[in-house]
Design a protein around this motif. Structure first.
Motif, PDB file in Angstrom:
ATOM      1  N   GLN A 227      42.618  37.398  33.015  1.00 43.20           N
ATOM      2  CA  GLN A 227      43.733  37.212  33.937  1.00 43.20           C
ATOM      3  C   GLN A 227      45.056  37.252  33.192  1.00 43.20           C
ATOM      4  O   GLN A 227      45.107  37.113  31.976  1.00 43.20           O
ATOM      5  CB  GLN A 227      43.602  35.884  34.674  1.00 43.20           C
TER       6      GLN A 227
ATOM      7  N   HIS B 194      53.229  45.507  37.514  1.00 46.68           N
ATOM      8  CA  HIS B 194      52.231  45.355  38.575  1.00 46.68           C
ATOM      9  C   HIS B 194      51.502  46.670  38.821  1.00 46.68           C
ATOM     10  O   HIS B 194      50.258  46.696  38.935  1.00 46.68           O
ATOM     11  CB  HIS B 194      52.873  44.867  39.872  1.00 46.68           C
TER      12      HIS B 194
ATOM     13  N   GLU C 171      47.470  47.187  38.092  1.00 46.59           N
ATOM     14  CA  GLU C 171      46.579  47.642  39.154  1.00 46.59           C
ATOM     15  C   GLU C 171      45.914  48.970  38.790  1.00 46.59           C
ATOM     16  O   GLU C 171      44.732  49.170  39.076  1.00 46.59           O
ATOM     17  CB  GLU C 171      47.346  47.728  40.469  1.00 46.59           C
TER      18      GLU C 171
ATOM     19  N   ALA D 190      43.185  45.666  37.432  1.00 44.03           N
ATOM     20  CA  ALA D 190      43.439  44.263  37.774  1.00 44.03           C
ATOM     21  C   ALA D 190      43.822  44.166  39.246  1.00 44.03           C
ATOM     22  O   ALA D 190      44.475  45.048  39.786  1.00 44.03           O
ATOM     23  CB  ALA D 190      44.551  43.697  36.906  1.00 44.03           C
ATOM     24  N   GLN D 191      43.415  43.093  39.869  1.00 44.50           N
ATOM     25  CA  GLN D 191      43.719  42.864  41.280  1.00 44.50           C
ATOM     26  C   GLN D 191      44.672  41.676  41.411  1.00 44.50           C
ATOM     27  O   GLN D 191      44.480  40.650  40.753  1.00 44.50           O
ATOM     28  CB  GLN D 191      42.437  42.560  42.064  1.00 44.50           C
ATOM     29  N   PRO D 192      45.691  41.806  42.279  1.00 45.01           N
ATOM     30  CA  PRO D 192      46.543  40.643  42.519  1.00 45.01           C
ATOM     31  C   PRO D 192      45.760  39.596  43.303  1.00 45.01           C
ATOM     32  O   PRO D 192      45.065  39.926  44.261  1.00 45.01           O
ATOM     33  CB  PRO D 192      47.701  41.210  43.338  1.00 45.01           C
TER      34      PRO D 192
ATOM     35  N   TYR E 294      47.202  38.181  38.264  1.00 47.89           N
ATOM     36  CA  TYR E 294      46.365  39.389  38.300  1.00 47.89           C
ATOM     37  C   TYR E 294      45.100  39.098  37.537  1.00 47.89           C
ATOM     38  O   TYR E 294      45.124  38.366  36.532  1.00 47.89           O
ATOM     39  CB  TYR E 294      47.085  40.568  37.625  1.00 47.89           C
TER      40      TYR E 294
END
Length: 152
Positions: A110, A121, A125, A129-131, A148
């Motif tokens: 994270q 961001h 992504e 990585a996902q928010p 993230y």
């Protein structure tokens, strides 16, 4: 592009010439806005840290810190010369991240990113990585951040 272990001299060069968005993001969660202290701490709190250079010119510092078993925190900061290495580093990370996640036995990696750092961001992504959530008033001046994560 060269990727090597962190050195104090290299990290100091990056920390002394941060992108504006990185300055806001980094110093919002630090006790000091001194780039020398940032560089020293980057060396001390990372298990795995790397310096990314364009030829022999340091452009970015990045690393992973194991917070507890199988859960890692990722970090990175860069200079305005980021554009010179961004495509090569992105391609390298897209190819190697799954391998590193496996050898580190991570089930979660994270990071926290200042809500205004839109380029970061998009990059996170793109790397998978996902928010997860917005953390209100996370920074010392009440800056909001986004968590993230890569869940593996």
């Amino acid at each position: 592009m060269n990727i090597k272990p962190l050195t104090l001299e290299g990290v100091q060069k990056v920390a002394s010439n941060l992108r504006v968005q990185d300055q806001v993001e980094i110093y919002a969660t630090r006790w000091s806005d001194d780039p020398k202290i940032l560089a020293e701490e980057a060396l001390s709190y990372t298990n795995y840290g790397y310096l990314v250079s364009d030829k022999d010119h340091p452009v970015a510092a990045m690393g992973l810190l194991e917070m507890w078993p199988h859960v890692w925190s990722a970090w990175m900061f860069a200079t305005p010369e980021w554009a010179n290495i961004s495509f090569d580093l992105t391609a390298y990370l897209k190819k190697t991240l799954p391998y590193y996640f496996k050898i580190y036995q991570a089930h979660r990696i994270q990071c926290h990113s200042w809500i205004g750092h839109k380029k970061a961001h998009r990059w996170l992504e793109y790397l998978g990585a996902q928010p997860e959530n917005i953390i209100s008033y996370f920074g010392k001046n009440k800056e909001d951040f986004i968590t993230y994560a890569w869940i593996l």
